[in-house]
Design an enzyme around this catalytic site. Structure first.
Site, PDB file in Angstrom:
ATOM      1  N   ARG A  14       0.814  -1.215   0.000  1.00 21.22           N
ATOM      2  CA  ARG A  14       0.000   0.000   0.000  1.00 21.22           C
ATOM      3  C   ARG A  14       0.852   1.271   0.000  1.00 21.22           C
ATOM      4  O   ARG A  14       0.399   2.316  -0.458  1.00 21.22           O
ATOM      5  CB  ARG A  14      -1.009  -0.034   1.148  1.00 21.22           C
ATOM      6  N   GLU A  60       3.490  -7.970  13.649  1.00 17.76           N
ATOM      7  CA  GLU A  60       2.585  -8.258  14.754  1.00 17.76           C
ATOM      8  C   GLU A  60       2.352  -9.757  14.875  1.00 17.76           C
ATOM      9  O   GLU A  60       2.148 -10.284  15.945  1.00 17.76           O
ATOM     10  CB  GLU A  60       1.218  -7.584  14.551  1.00 17.76           C
TER      11      GLU A  60
END
Length: 178
Positions: A64, A101
């Site tokens: 992105r 994460e």
């Protein structure tokens, strides 16, 4: 009625609970990009911020960061550097591993992507734990770049990434925090 572009962009960000795993809320920027008004406002905010910064390049992080970074580079009349996931670039690369994460990954950059001393804006859509942007910053520094700022649309400050980035001495700019 007065409008606030940052607020309009923030309201366009879609929150998807429990994706990609239970307990995680994914912040989806695709509605921002799909609407020509919010997409333009987003790009215009970044362009206005960086138009006087005397930058040489914009580096966007896979994937992105490519979308917004390349448009910002175009609008600022700058070159664009893609920082890709491992194994996606066809020429000689340098790589850097980092923690996500939910795991571990690696990003790469072409060895000739930047020249010594060039001023680079580093951009991605989101800062969570900061691992991706920290790895990208290390790559750019290894090649001699002067990274002037790490920028994102979204910061998730509770995950600590923007704090870790700032602790390296790299300024951080995020448009919206959750």
């Amino acid at each position: 009625m007065q409008y606030n572009p940052v607020e309009m962009i923030g309201q366009s960000i879609r929150s998807i609970p429990d994706w990609p795993k239970q307990g995680v809320t994914f912040r989806d920027i695709t509605p921002v990009l799909q609407n020509p008004r919010t997409f333009r406002m987003l790009i215009d905010i970044f362009v206005a911020r960086y138009m006087q910064q005397q930058l040489d390049l914009v580096a966007g992080v896979d994937a992105r960061g490519f979308i917004i970074g390349s448009v910002i580079a175009y609008e600022l009349n700058l070159g664009f550097i893609p920082i890709r996931k491992k194994g996606k670039l066809p020429f000689e690369t340098v790589g850097e591993e980092y923690h996500l994460e939910y795991g571990q990954a690696s990003v790469e950059i072409h060895v000739d992507a930047v020249k010594e001393g060039q001023r680079v804006l580093l951009i991605d859509d989101l800062i969570a734990t900061g691992g991706t942007l920290l790895a990208a910053n290390r790559l750019l520094n290894r090649l001699g770049a002067n990274v002037v700022e790490a920028a994102s649309i979204i910061d998730l400050p509770d995950l600590g990434g923007s704090t870790l980035i700032k602790e390296t001495g790299l300024p951080v700019f995020s448009l919206y925090s959750f």
